[in-house]
Design a protein around this motif. Structure first.
Motif, PDB file in Angstrom:
ATOM      1  N   GLU A 106      -4.269   2.851  -5.387  1.00  0.00           N
ATOM      2  CA  GLU A 106      -4.549   1.505  -5.896  1.00  0.00           C
ATOM      3  C   GLU A 106      -3.419   0.962  -6.778  1.00  0.00           C
ATOM      4  O   GLU A 106      -2.984  -0.178  -6.606  1.00  0.00           O
ATOM      5  CB  GLU A 106      -5.861   1.514  -6.674  1.00  0.00           C
ATOM      6  N   SER A 107      -2.905   1.764  -7.683  1.00  0.00           N
ATOM      7  CA  SER A 107      -1.843   1.285  -8.580  1.00  0.00           C
ATOM      8  C   SER A 107      -0.463   1.334  -7.930  1.00  0.00           C
ATOM      9  O   SER A 107       0.497   0.791  -8.467  1.00  0.00           O
ATOM     10  CB  SER A 107      -1.828   2.118  -9.864  1.00  0.00           C
ATOM     11  N   MET A 108      -0.347   1.977  -6.778  1.00  0.00           N
ATOM     12  CA  MET A 108       0.947   2.108  -6.094  1.00  0.00           C
ATOM     13  C   MET A 108       1.230   0.926  -5.170  1.00  0.00           C
ATOM     14  O   MET A 108       2.385   0.608  -4.907  1.00  0.00           O
ATOM     15  CB  MET A 108       0.966   3.386  -5.247  1.00  0.00           C
ATOM     16  N   VAL A 109       0.183   0.320  -4.651  1.00  0.00           N
ATOM     17  CA  VAL A 109       0.309  -0.733  -3.647  1.00  0.00           C
ATOM     18  C   VAL A 109       0.451  -2.090  -4.341  1.00  0.00           C
ATOM     19  O   VAL A 109      -0.454  -2.539  -5.039  1.00  0.00           O
ATOM     20  CB  VAL A 109      -0.901  -0.731  -2.694  1.00  0.00           C
ATOM     21  N   LYS A 110       1.612  -2.731  -4.130  1.00  0.00           N
ATOM     22  CA  LYS A 110       1.853  -4.045  -4.715  1.00  0.00           C
ATOM     23  C   LYS A 110       1.248  -5.152  -3.862  1.00  0.00           C
ATOM     24  O   LYS A 110       0.828  -6.190  -4.381  1.00  0.00           O
ATOM     25  CB  LYS A 110       3.349  -4.266  -4.891  1.00  0.00           C
ATOM     26  N   SER A 111       1.210  -4.937  -2.537  1.00  0.00           N
ATOM     27  CA  SER A 111       0.584  -5.921  -1.651  1.00  0.00           C
ATOM     28  C   SER A 111       0.104  -5.212  -0.390  1.00  0.00           C
ATOM     29  O   SER A 111       0.660  -4.186   0.005  1.00  0.00           O
ATOM     30  CB  SER A 111       1.545  -7.056  -1.292  1.00  0.00           C
ATOM     31  N   LEU A 112      -0.940  -5.787   0.199  1.00  0.00           N
ATOM     32  CA  LEU A 112      -1.527  -5.242   1.430  1.00  0.00           C
ATOM     33  C   LEU A 112      -1.973  -6.402   2.301  1.00  0.00           C
ATOM     34  O   LEU A 112      -2.668  -7.313   1.842  1.00  0.00           O
ATOM     35  CB  LEU A 112      -2.728  -4.351   1.110  1.00  0.00           C
ATOM     36  N   LYS A 113      -1.563  -6.341   3.556  1.00  0.00           N
ATOM     37  CA  LYS A 113      -2.011  -7.321   4.548  1.00  0.00           C
ATOM     38  C   LYS A 113      -2.465  -6.546   5.773  1.00  0.00           C
ATOM     39  O   LYS A 113      -1.724  -5.714   6.301  1.00  0.00           O
ATOM     40  CB  LYS A 113      -0.864  -8.268   4.926  1.00  0.00           C
ATOM     41  N   LEU A 114      -3.687  -6.798   6.222  1.00  0.00           N
ATOM     42  CA  LEU A 114      -4.200  -6.177   7.445  1.00  0.00           C
ATOM     43  C   LEU A 114      -4.046  -7.176   8.585  1.00  0.00           C
ATOM     44  O   LEU A 114      -4.501  -8.309   8.491  1.00  0.00           O
ATOM     45  CB  LEU A 114      -5.669  -5.785   7.274  1.00  0.00           C
ATOM     46  N   VAL A 115      -3.416  -6.718   9.652  1.00  0.00           N
ATOM     47  CA  VAL A 115      -3.169  -7.568  10.810  1.00  0.00           C
ATOM     48  C   VAL A 115      -3.992  -7.029  11.973  1.00  0.00           C
ATOM     49  O   VAL A 115      -3.687  -5.967  12.521  1.00  0.00           O
ATOM     50  CB  VAL A 115      -1.665  -7.590  11.180  1.00  0.00           C
ATOM     51  N   LEU A 116      -5.056  -7.724  12.325  1.00  0.00           N
ATOM     52  CA  LEU A 116      -5.864  -7.348  13.477  1.00  0.00           C
ATOM     53  C   LEU A 116      -5.096  -7.727  14.732  1.00  0.00           C
ATOM     54  O   LEU A 116      -4.543  -8.820  14.834  1.00  0.00           O
ATOM     55  CB  LEU A 116      -7.214  -8.062  13.444  1.00  0.00           C
ATOM     56  N   THR A 117      -5.033  -6.801  15.669  1.00  0.00           N
ATOM     57  CA  THR A 117      -4.249  -7.038  16.871  1.00  0.00           C
ATOM     58  C   THR A 117      -5.133  -7.002  18.110  1.00  0.00           C
ATOM     59  O   THR A 117      -6.267  -6.524  18.071  1.00  0.00           O
ATOM     60  CB  THR A 117      -3.138  -5.981  17.026  1.00  0.00           C
ATOM     61  N   THR A 118      -4.595  -7.490  19.187  1.00  0.00           N
ATOM     62  CA  THR A 118      -5.211  -7.364  20.500  1.00  0.00           C
ATOM     63  C   THR A 118      -4.340  -6.422  21.321  1.00  0.00           C
ATOM     64  O   THR A 118      -3.179  -6.762  21.605  1.00  0.00           O
ATOM     65  CB  THR A 118      -5.300  -8.736  21.205  1.00  0.00           C
ATOM     66  N   PRO A 119      -4.852  -5.245  21.660  1.00  0.00           N
ATOM     67  CA  PRO A 119      -4.041  -4.326  22.455  1.00  0.00           C
ATOM     68  C   PRO A 119      -3.665  -4.944  23.797  1.00  0.00           C
ATOM     69  O   PRO A 119      -4.507  -5.520  24.483  1.00  0.00           O
ATOM     70  CB  PRO A 119      -4.957  -3.110  22.664  1.00  0.00           C
TER      71      PRO A 119
END
Length: 127
Positions: A106-119
């Motif tokens: 939690e304290s290590m991650v400055k930003s997080l973006k989840l990208v849902l993809t279509t295989p």
């Protein structure tokens, strides 16, 4: 361009080590894009490695977890995730090792973006 190269590399790696199960069963694929605090990068690498190894070993619905970083900017991490289906992904989010990983980083991650993809194509060789 660098992100495309990283993702292409992850896809090639998935193709070379995962086996036919990925190509036949993958229904839920996403990419996590993270920026890690440079001072905590080595600790993050240890935490994500432990988490991925545990998830692959104990969760049958987790098919692939590859964490890679940009060569020129190692604090930019991408995690290529392939799950059997949406229910396997939801179960993964509730797994004790995932909750431990999230609390640890939690304290290590400055930003997080989840990208849902279509295989489009998830080809793999048998080992």
């Amino acid at each position: 361009m660098k992100v495309k190269q990283v993702l292409l590399g992850a896809a090639i790696l998935a193709s070379s080590v995962s086996g036919p199960a990925v190509a036949q069963q993958a229904q839920y694929v996403q990419i996590a894009e993270l920026e890690i605090d440079p001072a905590q990068l080595e600790s993050y690498k240890a935490a994500v490695s432990e988490h991925a190894e545990t998830a692959i070993r104990v969760e049958p619905g987790v098919l692939v977890l590859f964490a890679v970083s940009e060569k020129e900017n190692p604090t930019h991490v991408r995690v290529f995730e392939v799950y059997r289906d949406i229910d396997a992904y939801k179960a993964h989010l509730e797994a004790p090792h995932f909750k431990k990983y999230k609390a640890t980083v939690e304290s290590m991650v400055k930003s997080l973006k989840l990208v849902l993809t279509t295989p489009i194509s998830l080809a793999a060789k048998s080992q």
